[in-house]
Design a protein around this motif. Structure first.
Motif, mmCIF file in Angstrom:
data_model
loop_
_atom_site.group_PDB
_atom_site.id
_atom_site.type_symbol
_atom_site.label_atom_id
_atom_site.label_comp_id
_atom_site.label_asym_id
_atom_site.label_seq_id
_atom_site.Cartn_x
_atom_site.Cartn_y
_atom_site.Cartn_z
ATOM 1 N N ALA A 1 0.835 -1.212 0.000
ATOM 2 C CA ALA A 1 0.000 0.000 0.000
ATOM 3 C C ALA A 1 0.861 1.250 0.000
ATOM 4 O O ALA A 1 0.527 2.245 -0.660
ATOM 5 C CB ALA A 1 -0.931 -0.010 1.212
ATOM 6 N N ALA A 2 1.980 1.223 0.730
ATOM 7 C CA ALA A 2 2.866 2.388 0.786
ATOM 8 C C ALA A 2 3.502 2.657 -0.567
ATOM 9 O O ALA A 2 3.626 3.818 -0.992
ATOM 10 C CB ALA A 2 3.943 2.177 1.850
ATOM 11 N N VAL A 3 3.918 1.594 -1.288
ATOM 12 C CA VAL A 3 4.491 1.770 -2.626
ATOM 13 C C VAL A 3 3.447 2.362 -3.563
ATOM 14 O O VAL A 3 3.715 3.326 -4.299
ATOM 15 C CB VAL A 3 5.016 0.421 -3.170
ATOM 16 C CG1 VAL A 3 5.368 0.548 -4.649
ATOM 17 C CG2 VAL A 3 6.228 -0.031 -2.376
ATOM 18 N N ARG A 4 2.254 1.814 -3.558
ATOM 19 C CA ARG A 4 1.208 2.298 -4.458
ATOM 20 C C ARG A 4 0.813 3.743 -4.135
ATOM 21 O O ARG A 4 0.566 4.553 -5.034
ATOM 22 C CB ARG A 4 -0.001 1.371 -4.392
ATOM 23 C CG ARG A 4 0.266 0.007 -5.024
ATOM 24 C CD ARG A 4 -0.909 -0.942 -4.857
ATOM 25 N NE ARG A 4 -0.695 -2.173 -5.622
ATOM 26 C CZ ARG A 4 -1.508 -3.224 -5.585
ATOM 27 N NH1 ARG A 4 -2.602 -3.205 -4.827
ATOM 28 N NH2 ARG A 4 -1.235 -4.298 -6.299
ATOM 29 N N SER A 5 0.761 4.067 -2.845
ATOM 30 C CA SER A 5 0.431 5.437 -2.451
ATOM 31 C C SER A 5 1.502 6.415 -2.932
ATOM 32 O O SER A 5 1.186 7.519 -3.403
ATOM 33 C CB SER A 5 0.287 5.520 -0.924
ATOM 34 O OG SER A 5 0.069 6.848 -0.512
ATOM 35 N N ALA A 6 2.771 6.013 -2.842
ATOM 36 C CA ALA A 6 3.856 6.889 -3.292
ATOM 37 C C ALA A 6 3.823 7.069 -4.806
ATOM 38 O O ALA A 6 4.084 8.168 -5.312
ATOM 39 C CB ALA A 6 5.202 6.317 -2.843
ATOM 40 N N VAL A 7 3.508 6.000 -5.542
ATOM 41 C CA VAL A 7 3.364 6.125 -7.000
ATOM 42 C C VAL A 7 2.239 7.104 -7.318
ATOM 43 O O VAL A 7 2.375 7.976 -8.190
ATOM 44 C CB VAL A 7 3.098 4.752 -7.643
ATOM 45 C CG1 VAL A 7 2.684 4.916 -9.105
ATOM 46 C CG2 VAL A 7 4.346 3.872 -7.545
ATOM 47 N N ASP A 8 1.120 6.998 -6.619
ATOM 48 C CA ASP A 8 0.010 7.923 -6.835
ATOM 49 C C ASP A 8 0.443 9.367 -6.614
ATOM 50 O O ASP A 8 0.044 10.275 -7.346
ATOM 51 C CB ASP A 8 -1.146 7.598 -5.892
ATOM 52 C CG ASP A 8 -1.859 6.303 -6.249
ATOM 53 O OD1 ASP A 8 -1.579 5.750 -7.329
ATOM 54 O OD2 ASP A 8 -2.683 5.847 -5.439
ATOM 55 N N ARG A 9 1.263 9.587 -5.590
ATOM 56 C CA ARG A 9 1.686 10.947 -5.234
ATOM 57 C C ARG A 9 2.683 11.512 -6.241
ATOM 58 O O ARG A 9 2.591 12.681 -6.631
ATOM 59 C CB ARG A 9 2.302 10.930 -3.834
ATOM 60 C CG ARG A 9 2.727 12.307 -3.322
ATOM 61 C CD ARG A 9 3.318 12.221 -1.936
ATOM 62 N NE ARG A 9 4.673 11.688 -1.937
ATOM 63 C CZ ARG A 9 5.017 10.489 -1.489
ATOM 64 N NH1 ARG A 9 4.094 9.662 -1.017
ATOM 65 N NH2 ARG A 9 6.273 10.081 -1.525
ATOM 66 N N LEU A 10 3.619 10.694 -6.664
ATOM 67 C CA LEU A 10 4.721 11.189 -7.488
ATOM 68 C C LEU A 10 4.433 11.132 -8.980
ATOM 69 O O LEU A 10 5.076 11.835 -9.761
ATOM 70 C CB LEU A 10 5.991 10.394 -7.180
ATOM 71 C CG LEU A 10 6.533 10.570 -5.761
ATOM 72 C CD1 LEU A 10 7.684 9.604 -5.501
ATOM 73 C CD2 LEU A 10 6.988 11.999 -5.529
#
Length: 420
Positions: free
Chosen positions: A371-380
Protein backbone atom coordinates in the motif's frame (compact mmCIF):
# COMPACT_ATOMS: atom_id res chain seq x y z
CA UNK A 1 12.55 -10.08 -47.00
CA UNK A 2 12.58 -7.30 -49.57
CA UNK A 3 15.68 -5.51 -48.40
CA UNK A 4 19.44 -5.51 -48.79
CA UNK A 5 21.77 -4.73 -45.89
CA UNK A 6 24.37 -2.09 -46.64
CA UNK A 7 27.89 -1.70 -45.37
CA UNK A 8 28.22 0.97 -42.65
CA UNK A 9 29.30 4.42 -43.77
CA UNK A 10 29.68 7.97 -42.55
CA UNK A 11 26.92 10.53 -43.00
CA UNK A 12 26.56 11.87 -46.51
CA UNK A 13 27.83 15.42 -47.16
CA UNK A 14 24.23 16.65 -47.36
CA UNK A 15 23.34 15.04 -44.03
CA UNK A 16 26.54 16.41 -42.44
CA UNK A 17 25.55 19.92 -43.56
CA UNK A 18 22.06 19.42 -42.09
CA UNK A 19 23.62 18.26 -38.82
CA UNK A 20 25.91 21.29 -38.62
CA UNK A 21 22.99 23.64 -39.24
CA UNK A 22 20.87 21.78 -36.65
CA UNK A 23 23.55 22.04 -33.93
CA UNK A 24 24.10 25.73 -34.74
CA UNK A 25 20.35 26.38 -34.40
CA UNK A 26 20.22 24.67 -31.01
CA UNK A 27 23.27 26.67 -29.92
CA UNK A 28 21.41 29.87 -30.77
CA UNK A 29 18.23 28.84 -28.92
CA UNK A 30 19.93 27.25 -25.90
CA UNK A 31 23.01 29.14 -24.60
CA UNK A 32 24.04 26.22 -22.40
CA UNK A 33 24.27 24.00 -25.49
CA UNK A 34 26.38 26.62 -27.24
CA UNK A 35 28.75 26.54 -24.25
CA UNK A 36 29.04 22.76 -24.59
CA UNK A 37 29.92 23.06 -28.28
CA UNK A 38 32.44 25.87 -27.69
CA UNK A 39 34.20 23.89 -24.96
CA UNK A 40 34.57 20.98 -27.38
CA UNK A 41 35.50 23.16 -30.34
CA UNK A 42 32.53 21.63 -32.15
CA UNK A 43 30.48 24.71 -33.08
CA UNK A 44 29.77 24.39 -36.81
CA UNK A 45 30.80 20.73 -36.98
CA UNK A 46 28.76 18.26 -39.00
CA UNK A 47 30.59 15.23 -37.59
CA UNK A 48 28.50 13.25 -35.10
CA UNK A 49 31.44 12.17 -32.94
CA UNK A 50 32.44 15.83 -32.43
CA UNK A 51 29.12 16.62 -30.74
CA UNK A 52 28.30 15.95 -27.06
CA UNK A 53 26.05 13.11 -26.00
CA UNK A 54 23.01 14.52 -24.16
CA UNK A 55 21.70 12.46 -21.29
CA UNK A 56 19.38 13.02 -18.33
CA UNK A 57 21.94 14.90 -16.21
CA UNK A 58 22.58 17.68 -18.73
CA UNK A 59 18.92 17.98 -19.72
CA UNK A 60 17.73 18.02 -16.10
CA UNK A 61 20.22 20.77 -15.30
CA UNK A 62 19.50 22.97 -18.30
CA UNK A 63 16.27 22.05 -20.11
CA UNK A 64 13.60 19.96 -18.38
CA UNK A 65 12.78 22.48 -15.63
CA UNK A 66 13.84 25.74 -17.35
CA UNK A 67 11.15 28.33 -18.11
CA UNK A 68 12.36 29.03 -21.68
CA UNK A 69 10.68 32.44 -21.59
CA UNK A 70 12.60 33.37 -24.75
CA UNK A 71 10.47 30.85 -26.71
CA UNK A 72 6.98 32.34 -26.25
CA UNK A 73 5.40 30.47 -29.16
CA UNK A 74 6.20 27.05 -27.69
CA UNK A 75 3.61 24.43 -26.82
CA UNK A 76 4.56 22.80 -23.51
CA UNK A 77 3.99 19.15 -22.63
CA UNK A 78 4.74 17.62 -19.24
CA UNK A 79 5.82 14.07 -18.48
CA UNK A 80 3.91 12.37 -15.70
CA UNK A 81 7.04 11.04 -14.03
CA UNK A 82 9.15 13.50 -12.10
CA UNK A 83 12.79 13.84 -11.18
CA UNK A 84 13.65 15.74 -8.05
CA UNK A 85 9.98 16.51 -7.46
CA UNK A 86 9.38 18.48 -10.69
CA UNK A 87 7.75 17.21 -13.87
CA UNK A 88 9.79 17.47 -17.06
CA UNK A 89 8.71 20.18 -19.49
CA UNK A 90 9.13 19.37 -23.19
CA UNK A 91 8.71 22.15 -25.74
CA UNK A 92 7.40 22.01 -29.31
CA UNK A 93 7.57 24.89 -31.76
CA UNK A 94 4.75 25.32 -34.29
CA UNK A 95 7.16 23.87 -36.89
CA UNK A 96 7.86 20.90 -34.58
CA UNK A 97 4.14 20.22 -34.29
CA UNK A 98 3.63 20.49 -38.03
CA UNK A 99 6.59 18.20 -38.75
CA UNK A 100 5.33 15.58 -36.28
CA UNK A 101 1.83 15.61 -37.74
CA UNK A 102 3.27 15.32 -41.26
CA UNK A 103 5.40 12.32 -40.23
CA UNK A 104 2.44 10.57 -38.60
CA UNK A 105 0.13 11.48 -41.49
CA UNK A 106 2.51 9.99 -44.05
CA UNK A 107 2.95 6.78 -42.05
CA UNK A 108 -0.69 6.33 -41.05
CA UNK A 109 -1.89 7.34 -44.50
CA UNK A 110 0.13 4.58 -46.15
CA UNK A 111 -0.90 2.08 -43.48
CA UNK A 112 -4.63 2.86 -43.76
CA UNK A 113 -4.83 3.40 -47.51
CA UNK A 114 -7.37 0.57 -47.87
CA UNK A 115 -9.74 2.30 -45.42
CA UNK A 116 -12.12 4.70 -47.22
CA UNK A 117 -12.35 8.43 -46.41
CA UNK A 118 -14.95 9.23 -43.78
CA UNK A 119 -14.36 6.00 -41.86
CA UNK A 120 -14.21 6.26 -38.08
CA UNK A 121 -10.80 6.59 -36.40
CA UNK A 122 -10.44 6.65 -32.61
CA UNK A 123 -7.42 7.49 -30.45
CA UNK A 124 -7.40 6.07 -26.92
CA UNK A 125 -4.07 7.18 -25.49
CA UNK A 126 -2.71 8.64 -22.30
CA UNK A 127 -1.28 12.14 -22.06
CA UNK A 128 1.43 13.96 -23.95
CA UNK A 129 2.15 14.96 -27.49
CA UNK A 130 0.99 11.79 -29.28
CA UNK A 131 -2.41 11.99 -27.58
CA UNK A 132 -2.74 15.72 -28.25
CA UNK A 133 -1.92 15.33 -31.95
CA UNK A 134 -3.77 12.13 -32.88
CA UNK A 135 -7.14 13.66 -33.73
CA UNK A 136 -5.51 16.28 -35.97
CA UNK A 137 -3.67 13.54 -37.84
CA UNK A 138 -6.88 11.57 -38.39
CA UNK A 139 -8.84 14.62 -39.52
CA UNK A 140 -6.15 15.55 -42.02
CA UNK A 141 -6.37 12.00 -43.38
CA UNK A 142 -10.07 12.50 -44.02
CA UNK A 143 -11.39 10.25 -41.25
CA UNK A 144 -14.24 10.90 -38.85
CA UNK A 145 -12.11 11.29 -35.75
CA UNK A 146 -12.76 10.81 -32.04
CA UNK A 147 -10.57 10.52 -28.98
CA UNK A 148 -11.24 9.34 -25.44
CA UNK A 149 -10.19 11.19 -22.30
CA UNK A 150 -7.83 8.90 -20.43
CA UNK A 151 -9.31 10.02 -17.08
CA UNK A 152 -12.62 8.28 -17.84
CA UNK A 153 -13.29 4.84 -16.30
CA UNK A 154 -12.39 1.81 -18.42
CA UNK A 155 -16.03 0.75 -18.83
CA UNK A 156 -16.74 4.15 -20.39
CA UNK A 157 -13.90 3.59 -22.87
CA UNK A 158 -15.46 0.25 -23.82
CA UNK A 159 -18.94 1.79 -24.15
CA UNK A 160 -17.72 4.56 -26.43
CA UNK A 161 -15.64 2.24 -28.59
CA UNK A 162 -18.55 -0.18 -28.94
CA UNK A 163 -20.78 2.72 -30.01
CA UNK A 164 -18.30 4.28 -32.45
CA UNK A 165 -17.04 0.94 -33.84
CA UNK A 166 -13.79 2.35 -35.25
CA UNK A 167 -12.29 1.16 -38.49
CA UNK A 168 -8.96 2.61 -37.36
CA UNK A 169 -7.84 2.40 -33.73
CA UNK A 170 -4.76 4.09 -32.21
CA UNK A 171 -3.93 3.15 -28.62
CA UNK A 172 -1.26 1.80 -26.27
CA UNK A 173 -0.56 -1.93 -25.79
CA UNK A 174 -1.15 -1.68 -22.06
CA UNK A 175 -4.49 0.08 -22.57
CA UNK A 176 -5.55 -2.39 -25.26
CA UNK A 177 -4.75 -5.34 -23.00
CA UNK A 178 -6.95 -3.77 -20.34
CA UNK A 179 -9.78 -3.10 -22.77
CA UNK A 180 -9.72 -6.69 -24.02
CA UNK A 181 -10.07 -7.95 -20.43
CA UNK A 182 -12.96 -5.61 -19.55
CA UNK A 183 -16.47 -6.80 -18.75
CA UNK A 184 -18.83 -6.08 -20.40
CA UNK A 185 -16.61 -6.91 -23.31
CA UNK A 186 -15.12 -4.87 -26.12
CA UNK A 187 -17.04 -5.57 -29.33
CA UNK A 188 -15.23 -3.81 -32.17
CA UNK A 189 -13.64 -5.00 -35.42
CA UNK A 190 -11.10 -2.37 -36.48
CA UNK A 191 -9.46 -2.93 -39.84
CA UNK A 192 -6.24 -1.24 -38.80
CA UNK A 193 -4.68 -0.88 -35.34
CA UNK A 194 -1.73 1.31 -34.41
CA UNK A 195 -0.07 1.10 -30.98
CA UNK A 196 2.52 3.29 -29.28
CA UNK A 197 4.15 3.67 -25.89
CA UNK A 198 5.02 0.11 -24.81
CA UNK A 199 6.92 -2.78 -26.33
CA UNK A 200 4.62 -4.68 -28.72
CA UNK A 201 6.53 -7.76 -29.93
CA UNK A 202 5.40 -9.86 -32.92
CA UNK A 203 3.66 -12.47 -30.76
CA UNK A 204 1.59 -9.77 -29.07
CA UNK A 205 0.68 -8.20 -32.42
CA UNK A 206 -0.33 -11.61 -33.79
CA UNK A 207 -2.60 -12.19 -30.77
CA UNK A 208 -4.29 -8.80 -31.25
CA UNK A 209 -4.75 -9.49 -34.96
CA UNK A 210 -6.40 -12.83 -34.19
CA UNK A 211 -8.65 -11.18 -31.60
CA UNK A 212 -9.87 -8.62 -34.14
CA UNK A 213 -10.02 -11.00 -37.10
CA UNK A 214 -7.33 -9.25 -39.16
CA UNK A 215 -3.81 -10.13 -40.30
CA UNK A 216 -0.67 -9.39 -38.26
CA UNK A 217 0.37 -6.84 -40.89
CA UNK A 218 -2.77 -4.87 -39.96
CA UNK A 219 -1.22 -4.10 -36.55
CA UNK A 220 1.38 -1.31 -36.67
CA UNK A 221 3.80 -0.81 -33.78
CA UNK A 222 4.89 2.83 -33.60
CA UNK A 223 8.02 3.87 -31.69
CA UNK A 224 8.12 7.45 -30.44
CA UNK A 225 8.91 9.67 -27.48
CA UNK A 226 7.77 13.05 -26.26
CA UNK A 227 11.33 14.37 -26.57
CA UNK A 228 11.93 13.25 -30.15
CA UNK A 229 8.42 12.79 -31.58
CA UNK A 230 8.07 10.14 -34.30
CA UNK A 231 11.03 7.74 -34.25
CA UNK A 232 10.35 4.41 -35.99
CA UNK A 233 7.69 1.85 -36.90
CA UNK A 234 7.36 -1.85 -37.58
CA UNK A 235 7.55 -2.97 -41.22
CA UNK A 236 5.62 -6.13 -42.08
CA UNK A 237 7.61 -6.63 -45.31
CA UNK A 238 11.09 -6.67 -43.78
CA UNK A 239 10.26 -7.79 -40.25
CA UNK A 240 12.33 -4.85 -38.99
CA UNK A 241 11.62 -1.48 -37.44
CA UNK A 242 12.35 1.40 -39.83
CA UNK A 243 13.45 4.81 -38.59
CA UNK A 244 11.74 7.90 -39.97
CA UNK A 245 13.88 9.84 -42.44
CA UNK A 246 14.55 12.72 -40.03
CA UNK A 247 16.24 10.39 -37.52
CA UNK A 248 19.97 9.65 -37.34
CA UNK A 249 20.39 6.70 -34.92
CA UNK A 250 23.52 5.49 -33.11
CA UNK A 251 24.23 2.89 -30.48
CA UNK A 252 26.75 2.67 -27.65
CA UNK A 253 27.56 -0.40 -25.54
CA UNK A 254 25.01 -0.84 -22.77
CA UNK A 255 27.70 -1.18 -20.12
CA UNK A 256 29.03 2.25 -21.06
CA UNK A 257 25.71 4.05 -20.77
CA UNK A 258 25.87 4.79 -17.04
CA UNK A 259 29.31 6.39 -17.43
CA UNK A 260 28.51 8.68 -20.37
CA UNK A 261 28.87 12.42 -19.81
CA UNK A 262 28.70 15.41 -22.14
CA UNK A 263 32.48 15.65 -21.89
CA UNK A 264 33.16 12.21 -23.37
CA UNK A 265 34.32 11.82 -26.94
CA UNK A 266 31.93 9.10 -28.15
CA UNK A 267 32.58 7.55 -31.57
CA UNK A 268 29.56 7.29 -33.84
CA UNK A 269 28.43 3.68 -34.31
CA UNK A 270 25.56 2.98 -36.68
CA UNK A 271 25.49 -0.80 -36.66
CA UNK A 272 25.07 -3.45 -33.98
CA UNK A 273 23.20 -3.60 -30.68
CA UNK A 274 23.25 -1.46 -27.57
CA UNK A 275 21.89 1.70 -25.98
CA UNK A 276 20.17 4.00 -28.45
CA UNK A 277 21.19 7.59 -29.21
CA UNK A 278 19.01 9.67 -31.52
CA UNK A 279 19.44 12.84 -33.52
CA UNK A 280 16.35 14.41 -35.07
CA UNK A 281 16.90 16.73 -38.01
CA UNK A 282 13.30 17.95 -37.64
CA UNK A 283 13.19 19.04 -33.97
CA UNK A 284 13.77 22.68 -33.05
CA UNK A 285 12.64 23.27 -29.47
CA UNK A 286 14.32 20.19 -27.99
CA UNK A 287 18.09 19.72 -28.51
CA UNK A 288 17.70 16.28 -30.05
CA UNK A 289 21.34 15.77 -30.97
CA UNK A 290 22.85 12.48 -29.77
CA UNK A 291 20.06 12.24 -27.21
CA UNK A 292 20.29 9.21 -24.89
CA UNK A 293 16.82 7.64 -25.09
CA UNK A 294 17.34 5.03 -22.37
CA UNK A 295 16.24 2.27 -24.76
CA UNK A 296 18.22 -0.82 -25.75
CA UNK A 297 17.85 -2.08 -29.30
CA UNK A 298 19.18 -5.03 -31.28
CA UNK A 299 20.47 -5.10 -34.84
CA UNK A 300 20.87 -1.48 -35.97
CA UNK A 301 21.79 -1.40 -39.66
CA UNK A 302 21.26 0.46 -42.93
CA UNK A 303 19.19 -1.28 -45.59
CA UNK A 304 17.90 -0.71 -49.09
CA UNK A 305 14.13 -1.17 -49.14
CA UNK A 306 11.79 -0.32 -52.01
CA UNK A 307 14.47 1.75 -53.71
CA UNK A 308 15.32 3.78 -50.61
CA UNK A 309 18.09 3.70 -48.04
CA UNK A 310 16.77 3.54 -44.49
CA UNK A 311 18.09 2.89 -41.00
CA UNK A 312 16.44 -0.13 -39.41
CA UNK A 313 16.74 -2.41 -36.37
CA UNK A 314 15.39 -5.76 -35.22
CA UNK A 315 13.68 -5.09 -31.91
CA UNK A 316 13.43 -2.91 -28.82
CA UNK A 317 14.85 -4.93 -25.95
CA UNK A 318 13.65 -2.67 -23.14
CA UNK A 319 14.43 0.31 -20.96
CA UNK A 320 17.86 0.77 -19.44
CA UNK A 321 17.54 4.01 -17.54
CA UNK A 322 15.42 7.07 -16.96
CA UNK A 323 11.65 6.78 -17.10
CA UNK A 324 9.57 3.62 -16.78
CA UNK A 325 6.19 3.34 -18.47
CA UNK A 326 3.12 2.16 -16.57
CA UNK A 327 0.55 3.67 -18.89
CA UNK A 328 2.41 6.94 -18.38
CA UNK A 329 5.89 7.68 -17.10
CA UNK A 330 7.41 7.05 -13.69
CA UNK A 331 10.96 8.30 -13.42
CA UNK A 332 13.86 6.17 -12.23
CA UNK A 333 14.47 8.83 -9.58
CA UNK A 334 10.96 8.39 -8.19
CA UNK A 335 11.15 4.59 -8.20
CA UNK A 336 14.43 4.74 -6.28
CA UNK A 337 12.93 7.24 -3.83
CA UNK A 338 9.83 5.11 -3.27
CA UNK A 339 11.83 1.95 -2.65
CA UNK A 340 14.24 3.76 -0.32
CA UNK A 341 11.26 4.90 1.76
CA UNK A 342 9.41 1.60 1.89
CA UNK A 343 12.26 -0.93 1.58
CA UNK A 344 15.36 0.92 2.83
CA UNK A 345 18.68 -0.60 1.73
CA UNK A 346 16.93 -3.41 -0.14
CA UNK A 347 18.15 -4.21 -3.68
CA UNK A 348 15.38 -4.11 -6.27
CA UNK A 349 14.67 -4.04 -9.97
CA UNK A 350 11.67 -3.07 -12.07
CA UNK A 351 10.41 -4.94 -15.10
CA UNK A 352 7.59 -4.88 -17.64
CA UNK A 353 5.26 -7.84 -17.17
CA UNK A 354 2.02 -6.36 -18.56
CA UNK A 355 2.67 -3.38 -16.30
CA UNK A 356 5.14 -2.32 -13.65
CA UNK A 357 6.42 -5.13 -11.45
CA UNK A 358 9.00 -4.29 -8.78
CA UNK A 359 11.05 -7.21 -7.48
CA UNK A 360 12.67 -6.53 -4.13
CA UNK A 361 15.05 -8.71 -2.12
CA UNK A 362 12.94 -9.53 0.93
CA UNK A 363 11.36 -12.47 2.73
CA UNK A 364 7.84 -11.16 2.11
CA UNK A 365 6.02 -8.06 0.93
CA UNK A 366 3.43 -7.05 3.50
CA UNK A 367 0.07 -5.49 2.70
CA UNK A 368 1.15 -2.25 4.36
CA UNK A 369 4.36 -2.12 2.31
CA UNK A 370 2.48 -2.74 -0.94
CA UNK A 371 0.00 0.00 0.00
CA UNK A 372 2.87 2.39 0.79
CA UNK A 373 4.49 1.77 -2.63
CA UNK A 374 1.21 2.30 -4.46
CA UNK A 375 0.43 5.44 -2.45
CA UNK A 376 3.86 6.89 -3.29
CA UNK A 377 3.36 6.13 -7.00
CA UNK A 378 0.01 7.92 -6.83
CA UNK A 379 1.69 10.95 -5.23
CA UNK A 380 4.72 11.19 -7.49
CA UNK A 381 3.16 10.17 -10.82
CA UNK A 382 -0.38 11.60 -10.84
CA UNK A 383 -1.13 10.68 -14.47
CA UNK A 384 -0.23 7.06 -13.72
CA UNK A 385 -2.48 7.24 -10.66
CA UNK A 386 -5.34 8.50 -12.82
CA UNK A 387 -4.88 5.69 -15.35
CA UNK A 388 -4.90 3.14 -12.52
CA UNK A 389 -8.02 4.75 -11.01
CA UNK A 390 -9.73 4.67 -14.41
CA UNK A 391 -8.91 1.00 -14.78
CA UNK A 392 -6.86 1.51 -17.95
CA UNK A 393 -3.80 -0.06 -16.34
CA UNK A 394 -3.58 -2.37 -13.38
CA UNK A 395 -2.10 -1.54 -9.98
CA UNK A 396 1.67 -1.58 -9.50
CA UNK A 397 2.83 -4.98 -8.27
CA UNK A 398 5.64 -5.70 -5.80
CA UNK A 399 7.05 -9.18 -5.29
CA UNK A 400 9.64 -10.57 -2.90
CA UNK A 401 12.63 -12.48 -4.29
CA UNK A 402 15.67 -14.13 -2.70
CA UNK A 403 19.09 -12.44 -2.94
CA UNK A 404 19.91 -14.39 -6.09
CA UNK A 405 16.48 -13.71 -7.60
CA UNK A 406 17.25 -10.41 -9.34
CA UNK A 407 17.55 -10.85 -13.10
CA UNK A 408 19.84 -7.84 -13.45
CA UNK A 409 22.25 -9.18 -10.83
CA UNK A 410 23.06 -5.80 -9.32
CA UNK A 411 21.37 -3.88 -6.54
CA UNK A 412 19.21 -1.04 -7.82
CA UNK A 413 20.12 -1.63 -11.44
CA UNK A 414 16.91 -1.55 -13.46
CA UNK A 415 16.61 -3.49 -16.70
CA UNK A 416 13.03 -3.14 -17.82
CA UNK A 417 12.45 -6.03 -20.19
CA UNK A 418 9.28 -7.87 -21.13
CA UNK A 419 8.90 -10.97 -18.99
CA UNK A 420 8.56 -14.46 -20.40
Amino acid sequence: MSHTTLAPSALSPARAAELAALAAGHAQRFPWYRDLLLRRGALGSGILSDLPVLGTDALSAHYYTADHAHLPDASVYHTSGTSGGRRKRILYSPADDDAYVAQRRELFGAFTQSVPPGAVAVADLGTGHAAASARRVFLELGFTAYDIDFTRPVDEHVTRLNAWRPDVFFTMPMILDRLLQARPGLDIRPRKVMVVGDVAPPAWRAHVAERFGVQPQDILDVFGSIEIGAIAYSCAQTGLYHFHDHIVPEIVPVERLARLTVHDQVPSCQEGSGALLLTSLARRYFPAVRYVTGDAITGLRRIHHDGREVFAFERIDGRLAGDFKHGERISNHDLAQIMAEVFPSRPFEAADDDGLVIRVVADTVGDDQLAAVRSAVDRLAPDVAQMIASGLVGPVRVTAVPPDGLRSGHAKRRLDLKEG
